[in-house]
Design a protein around this motif. Structure first.
Motif, mmCIF file in Angstrom:
data_model
loop_
_atom_site.group_PDB
_atom_site.id
_atom_site.type_symbol
_atom_site.label_atom_id
_atom_site.label_comp_id
_atom_site.label_asym_id
_atom_site.label_seq_id
_atom_site.Cartn_x
_atom_site.Cartn_y
_atom_site.Cartn_z
ATOM 1 N N GLN A 36 0.854 -1.197 0.000
ATOM 2 C CA GLN A 36 0.000 0.000 0.000
ATOM 3 C C GLN A 36 0.888 1.244 0.000
ATOM 4 O O GLN A 36 1.732 1.424 0.876
ATOM 5 C CB GLN A 36 -0.910 0.016 1.220
ATOM 6 N N LEU A 37 0.700 2.093 -1.011
ATOM 7 C CA LEU A 37 1.497 3.306 -1.164
ATOM 8 C C LEU A 37 0.561 4.465 -1.466
ATOM 9 O O LEU A 37 -0.269 4.370 -2.367
ATOM 10 C CB LEU A 37 2.505 3.138 -2.312
ATOM 11 N N VAL A 38 0.677 5.536 -0.695
ATOM 12 C CA VAL A 38 -0.144 6.729 -0.900
ATOM 13 C C VAL A 38 0.766 7.947 -0.941
ATOM 14 O O VAL A 38 1.656 8.091 -0.098
ATOM 15 C CB VAL A 38 -1.205 6.892 0.214
ATOM 16 N N SER A 39 0.534 8.803 -1.931
ATOM 17 C CA SER A 39 1.270 10.057 -2.073
ATOM 18 C C SER A 39 0.269 11.195 -2.170
ATOM 19 O O SER A 39 -0.669 11.121 -2.963
ATOM 20 C CB SER A 39 2.116 10.053 -3.344
ATOM 21 N N ILE A 40 0.487 12.234 -1.357
ATOM 22 C CA ILE A 40 -0.346 13.427 -1.468
ATOM 23 C C ILE A 40 0.579 14.630 -1.688
ATOM 24 O O ILE A 40 1.723 14.636 -1.249
ATOM 25 C CB ILE A 40 -1.249 13.639 -0.235
ATOM 26 N N VAL A 41 0.069 15.622 -2.382
ATOM 27 C CA VAL A 41 0.849 16.821 -2.671
ATOM 28 C C VAL A 41 0.690 17.803 -1.517
ATOM 29 O O VAL A 41 -0.421 18.033 -1.033
ATOM 30 C CB VAL A 41 0.389 17.474 -3.989
ATOM 31 N N LEU A 42 1.827 18.360 -1.095
ATOM 32 C CA LEU A 42 1.850 19.389 -0.063
ATOM 33 C C LEU A 42 2.446 20.660 -0.640
ATOM 34 O O LEU A 42 3.221 20.609 -1.593
ATOM 35 C CB LEU A 42 2.728 18.973 1.122
ATOM 36 N N GLU A 43 2.149 21.771 -0.037
ATOM 37 C CA GLU A 43 2.849 23.011 -0.336
ATOM 38 C C GLU A 43 4.157 22.992 0.441
ATOM 39 O O GLU A 43 4.274 22.314 1.468
ATOM 40 C CB GLU A 43 2.007 24.229 0.076
ATOM 41 N N LYS A 44 5.133 23.726 -0.021
ATOM 42 C CA LYS A 44 6.425 23.810 0.660
ATOM 43 C C LYS A 44 6.226 24.266 2.107
ATOM 44 O O LYS A 44 6.810 23.700 3.028
ATOM 45 C CB LYS A 44 7.343 24.774 -0.087
ATOM 46 N N GLN A 45 5.370 25.284 2.306
ATOM 47 C CA GLN A 45 5.142 25.805 3.653
ATOM 48 C C GLN A 45 4.440 24.779 4.545
ATOM 49 O O GLN A 45 4.718 24.719 5.735
ATOM 50 C CB GLN A 45 4.334 27.100 3.595
ATOM 51 N N GLN A 46 3.556 23.976 3.974
ATOM 52 C CA GLN A 46 2.916 22.914 4.763
ATOM 53 C C GLN A 46 3.968 21.913 5.230
ATOM 54 O O GLN A 46 3.932 21.461 6.379
ATOM 55 C CB GLN A 46 1.861 22.173 3.940
ATOM 56 N N SER A 47 4.896 21.570 4.342
ATOM 57 C CA SER A 47 5.963 20.626 4.687
ATOM 58 C C SER A 47 6.820 21.176 5.814
ATOM 59 O O SER A 47 7.110 20.479 6.793
ATOM 60 C CB SER A 47 6.835 20.343 3.460
ATOM 61 N N ALA A 48 7.232 22.438 5.679
ATOM 62 C CA ALA A 48 8.077 23.072 6.690
ATOM 63 C C ALA A 48 7.353 23.154 8.032
ATOM 64 O O ALA A 48 7.935 22.842 9.091
ATOM 65 C CB ALA A 48 8.499 24.463 6.220
ATOM 66 N N GLN A 49 6.092 23.549 8.016
ATOM 67 C CA GLN A 49 5.317 23.685 9.246
ATOM 68 C C GLN A 49 5.100 22.331 9.905
ATOM 69 O O GLN A 49 5.147 22.216 11.128
ATOM 70 C CB GLN A 49 3.976 24.353 8.954
ATOM 71 N N LEU A 50 4.874 21.305 9.107
ATOM 72 C CA LEU A 50 4.684 19.958 9.633
ATOM 73 C C LEU A 50 5.927 19.504 10.395
ATOM 74 O O LEU A 50 5.839 19.016 11.522
ATOM 75 C CB LEU A 50 4.365 18.998 8.484
ATOM 76 N N ALA A 51 7.106 19.685 9.801
ATOM 77 C CA ALA A 51 8.355 19.293 10.462
ATOM 78 C C ALA A 51 8.554 20.070 11.761
ATOM 79 O O ALA A 51 8.914 19.494 12.799
ATOM 80 C CB ALA A 51 9.535 19.517 9.524
ATOM 81 N N GLU A 52 8.314 21.369 11.707
ATOM 82 C CA GLU A 52 8.492 22.208 12.899
ATOM 83 C C GLU A 52 7.541 21.788 14.019
ATOM 84 O O GLU A 52 7.939 21.663 15.178
ATOM 85 C CB GLU A 52 8.254 23.671 12.534
ATOM 86 N N ASN A 53 6.291 21.546 13.666
ATOM 87 C CA ASN A 53 5.302 21.172 14.681
ATOM 88 C C ASN A 53 5.563 19.791 15.274
ATOM 89 O O ASN A 53 5.312 19.568 16.457
ATOM 90 C CB ASN A 53 3.888 21.250 14.112
ATOM 91 N N ILE A 54 6.048 18.860 14.458
ATOM 92 C CA ILE A 54 6.396 17.534 14.986
ATOM 93 C C ILE A 54 7.512 17.666 16.008
ATOM 94 O O ILE A 54 7.426 17.114 17.111
ATOM 95 C CB ILE A 54 6.787 16.561 13.849
ATOM 96 N N ASP A 55 8.551 18.408 15.670
ATOM 97 C CA ASP A 55 9.646 18.608 16.628
ATOM 98 C C ASP A 55 9.162 19.314 17.889
ATOM 99 O O ASP A 55 9.583 18.977 19.001
ATOM 100 C CB ASP A 55 10.800 19.376 15.987
#
Length: 186
Positions: A36-55
Motif C-alpha cells: 500500500q502506497l499513498v502520495s499526497i501533494v503538499l505546499e512547501k510551507q505545509q511541509s516546513a510547518q509539519l516538520a516544525e510542529n512535529i519537533d
C-alpha cells in the motif's frame, strides 16, 4: 458523502520528498506499508510547518517528568531515510491538516484532508445538477513512532532548505537563470 480513509498505523516508510528543480518543485508526503502506497501533494510551507510542529510536540513531551514515552532528543541514525520518493500517482492535494499525539501508542498522528474543490454551480448560486451523486472524499491518517517522527522532521527540513538560495539584498529566491534584485529604498 462517504470518506475513503487511507490509514497507516505502523508504516514501513513515511517521508516528504520532491520532484522537479528548485523553483518548480512539487512536494509530496508519501507513506508505504507493504504494497500500500499513498502520495499526497503538499505546499512547501505545509511541509516546513509539519516538520516544525512535529519537533515541537516531541520537545514538549521530553519535558514530561521521567519521559515515559522514550522520546529521542535527536534523529536515530538507523531511521535516516535519504532515498528518493517512489513513483506513484498523487491521491490528492492537501488542504487542511492536523497533527496530534496518541499517548496510548506513543505515536505522532498526522491527518490530511484534500484541498476543497470549488463547485462551479455553487459559484453561480445554483444547486448541483445531480444532488444524489455525492462525491467521495479522501483522508490520509498516518501514525508514526517517535523515532520515525524525528527522522521524518529532519529529512523534511533538509528537503525544504534545499530549494533556491535567498538573495542577501532583497530576501527573494534567486532563480538558476538569474535574479533581478530590487533593493527597497531606505
Amino acid at each position: 458523502m462517504p470518506t475513503r480513509i487511507h490509514e497507516f498505523s505502523w508504516p514501513d516508510r513515511v517521508v516528504v520528498g520532491v520532484t522537479g528543480l528548485p523553483g518548480s518543485r512539487t512536494f509530496y508526503l508519501q507513506v508505504r506499508a507493504g504494497k500500500q502506497l499513498v502520495s499526497i501533494v503538499l505546499e512547501k510551507q505545509q511541509s516546513a510547518q509539519l516538520a516544525e510542529n512535529i519537533d515541537d510536540i516531541l520537545d514538549q513531551l521530553l519535558s514530561v517528568d521521567g519521559n515515559p514515552f522514550s522520546i529521542p532528543t535527536g534523529t536515530p541514525p538507523e531511521l535516516v531515510d535519504n532515498d528518493p520518493i517512489e513513483e506513484d500517482q498523487e491521491q490528492f492535494r492537501a488542504g487542511a491538516m492536523s497533527l496530534g499525539w496518541d499517548p496510548s501508542t506513543s505515536q505522532i498522528v498526522i491527518e490530511a484532508h484534500p484541498l476543497a474543490a470549488e463547485d462551479p454551480d455553487a459559484q453561480l448560486g445554483e444547486e448541483s445538477l445531480h444532488p444524489d451523486e455525492a462525491e467521495e472524499t479522501e483522508m490520509l491518517r498516518v501514525r508514526m513512532p517517535v523515532g520515525t517522527a524525528r527522522a521524518f522532521a529532519k529529512r523534511t527540513r533538509e528537503i525544504v532548505d534545499a530549494g533556491r538560495p535567498m538573495c542577501l539584498l532583497c530576501g527573494y529566491p534567486v532563480d538558476a537563470d538569474g535574479h533581478t534584485c530590487t533593493v527597497p529604498e531606505s
